[in-house]
Design a protein around this motif. Structure first.
Motif, short mmCIF file in Angstrom:
data_model
loop_
_atom_site.label_atom_id
_atom_site.label_comp_id
_atom_site.label_asym_id
_atom_site.label_seq_id
_atom_site.Cartn_x
_atom_site.Cartn_y
_atom_site.Cartn_z
N ILE A 92 51.21 152.69 51.13
CA ILE A 92 50.95 151.30 50.75
C ILE A 92 51.30 150.36 51.90
O ILE A 92 50.55 149.42 52.19
CB ILE A 92 51.77 150.95 49.49
N SER A 93 52.40 150.60 52.56
CA SER A 93 52.81 149.76 53.69
C SER A 93 51.81 149.84 54.83
O SER A 93 51.48 148.81 55.45
CB SER A 93 54.20 150.18 54.18
N LEU A 94 51.29 151.03 55.11
CA LEU A 94 50.29 151.18 56.17
C LEU A 94 49.01 150.44 55.82
O LEU A 94 48.39 149.80 56.67
CB LEU A 94 50.00 152.66 56.40
N PHE A 95 48.60 150.53 54.56
CA PHE A 95 47.37 149.83 54.14
C PHE A 95 47.54 148.33 54.32
O PHE A 95 46.65 147.65 54.86
CB PHE A 95 47.07 150.17 52.68
N LEU A 96 48.66 147.79 53.87
CA LEU A 96 48.90 146.36 54.00
C LEU A 96 49.00 145.95 55.46
O LEU A 96 48.46 144.91 55.86
CB LEU A 96 50.19 145.98 53.27
N ALA A 97 49.69 146.75 56.25
CA ALA A 97 49.85 146.42 57.66
C ALA A 97 48.51 146.38 58.38
O ALA A 97 48.30 145.58 59.30
CB ALA A 97 50.78 147.43 58.33
N ALA A 98 47.58 147.24 57.96
CA ALA A 98 46.27 147.28 58.60
C ALA A 98 45.34 146.19 58.10
O ALA A 98 44.58 145.60 58.88
CB ALA A 98 45.64 148.65 58.38
N GLN A 99 45.39 145.89 56.80
CA GLN A 99 44.38 145.03 56.20
C GLN A 99 44.80 143.58 56.02
O GLN A 99 43.95 142.70 56.02
CB GLN A 99 43.95 145.62 54.85
N ALA A 100 46.07 143.31 55.81
CA ALA A 100 46.49 141.91 55.64
C ALA A 100 46.22 141.08 56.90
O ALA A 100 45.67 139.98 56.80
CB ALA A 100 47.96 141.84 55.25
N GLY A 198 50.97 141.03 63.80
CA GLY A 198 51.00 141.03 62.34
C GLY A 198 51.23 142.42 61.77
O GLY A 198 52.00 142.60 60.83
N ILE A 199 50.56 143.41 62.34
CA ILE A 199 50.73 144.79 61.89
C ILE A 199 52.17 145.24 62.04
O ILE A 199 52.78 145.78 61.11
CB ILE A 199 49.78 145.73 62.67
N ALA A 200 52.73 145.00 63.23
CA ALA A 200 54.12 145.42 63.48
C ALA A 200 55.10 144.70 62.57
O ALA A 200 56.04 145.31 62.05
CB ALA A 200 54.46 145.17 64.95
N ALA A 201 54.87 143.41 62.34
CA ALA A 201 55.79 142.63 61.52
C ALA A 201 55.75 143.06 60.06
O ALA A 201 56.79 143.16 59.40
CB ALA A 201 55.46 141.14 61.64
N VAL A 202 54.56 143.34 59.54
CA VAL A 202 54.44 143.78 58.14
C VAL A 202 55.15 145.12 57.94
O VAL A 202 55.91 145.30 56.98
CB VAL A 202 52.96 143.88 57.72
N ILE A 203 54.92 146.06 58.84
CA ILE A 203 55.58 147.36 58.75
C ILE A 203 57.09 147.20 58.82
O ILE A 203 57.84 147.82 58.05
CB ILE A 203 55.08 148.30 59.86
N ALA A 204 57.53 146.35 59.74
CA ALA A 204 58.97 146.17 59.91
C ALA A 204 59.62 145.59 58.66
O ALA A 204 60.65 146.09 58.19
CB ALA A 204 59.23 145.25 61.11
#
Length: 293
Positions: A92-100, A198-204
């Motif tokens: 779920i985190s990977l999906f959000l990090a990629a798509q948000a 954005g990707i890095a921040a969401v995952i973090a």
């Protein structure tokens, strides 16, 4: 200029007399386009690869569990409906990090936001459409494997009432998760037009907070401070969802020792979750008052 060289050309400009679909149509179109874009639909083949792979990864364990339950004639599913998203939170985190970031950062980076606002659409419509699209895209990702589990449970002839109740609880749980996670991911992504940041921040935010809270909870459990475990769960998005479903949806807590929040503490969890969702939405509204003009 002589009169012989003078020409008058009718280039056919006319007033538009067709239907004006208006603001609601523009909002629905933006929602539909953003929802499709989260899965790469209407975009290049390369854009479809990652979301479709993650969707398959979410559903594959559910299919395997169903196959095992049917083959072994098990009395229950290996994983509760409310636990499935918690177990696969990394996907779920990977999906959000990629798509948000793709949902909002591209508009900021390429300065296309003013084009949206040149149509009969306001900033509130833009934020609502993007928030709803990201939440729905995530709901599809998290609810689809629950549907696989439910259909498989019925095929395995497990108790219909128990499975239906569990399925309904699971849908409520992932709906809360989708609203909370989408809001957090979108506000993080809207801060910067750089998709990589954005990707890095969401995952973090989604993974580091969970790791830190889980570690501190484990330490508290080892030291016998069981009362602090539930309160520590307020500081991570995934533990917030875990606490809400433990307190009100009959789920088994993933906290150390199963020390989930009671109904009283669960009310605090609900208030924090609703506050975060509203806060993220409000922050997005504030963000888009300052961009594009």
């Amino acid at each position: 200029m002589s009169t012989e060289s003078t020409r008058i050309h009718n280039i056919g400009y006319r007033n538009y007399e067709g239907p004006r679909l208006g603001r609601s149509y523009a909002r629905r179109s933006l929602f539909s386009q953003s929802l499709r874009g989260a899965y790469g639909l209407g975009r290049s083949a390369k854009s479809k690869v990652l979301p479709m792979i993650l969707f398959a990864v979410m559903c594959l364990p559910a299919a395997i569990m169903v196959a095992v339950a049917v083959a072994t004639k098990a009395d229950d599913l290996p994983v509760d409906y409310t636990r499935y998203a918690i177990v696969l939170q990394a996907v779920i985190s990977l999906f959000l990090a990629a798509q948000a970031p793709q949902t909002v950062s591209r508009d900021l980076r390429f300065k296309t936001v003013p084009l949206y606002f040149s149509r009969p659409i306001e900033r509130g419509d833009y934020v609502l459409a993007k928030f709803a699209a990201m939440s729905c895209a995530l709901f599809v990702l998290t609810a689809a494997p629950l549907l696989v589990l439910y259909v498989g449970a019925l095929l395995a002839k497990l108790d219909f009432a128990d499975q239906t109740a569990g399925f309904a609880q699971g849908l409520v749980s992932v709906a809360v998760l989708c609203l909370l996670f989408s809001g957090i991911a979108l506000i993080i992504s809207a801060v910067t037009p750089r998709r990589g940041f954005g990707i890095a921040a969401v995952i973090a935010v989604l993974t580091i907070t969970y790791g830190a809270v889980s570690t501190v909870q484990a330490i508290a459990f080892e030291q016998g401070s069981s009362g602090a475990i539930a309160w520590l769960g307020l500081f991570s998005p995934i533990t917030l969802v875990d606490g809400v479903q433990t307190a009100f949806l009959g789920a088994t807590s993933a906290f150390p020792g199963g020390e989930g929040p009671s109904s009283g503490v669960g009310v605090v969890y609900v208030v924090v979750v609703l506050g975060l969702i509203a806060g993220c939405y409000g922050a997005l509204m504030r963000r888009y008052r300052k961009v594009g003009l």
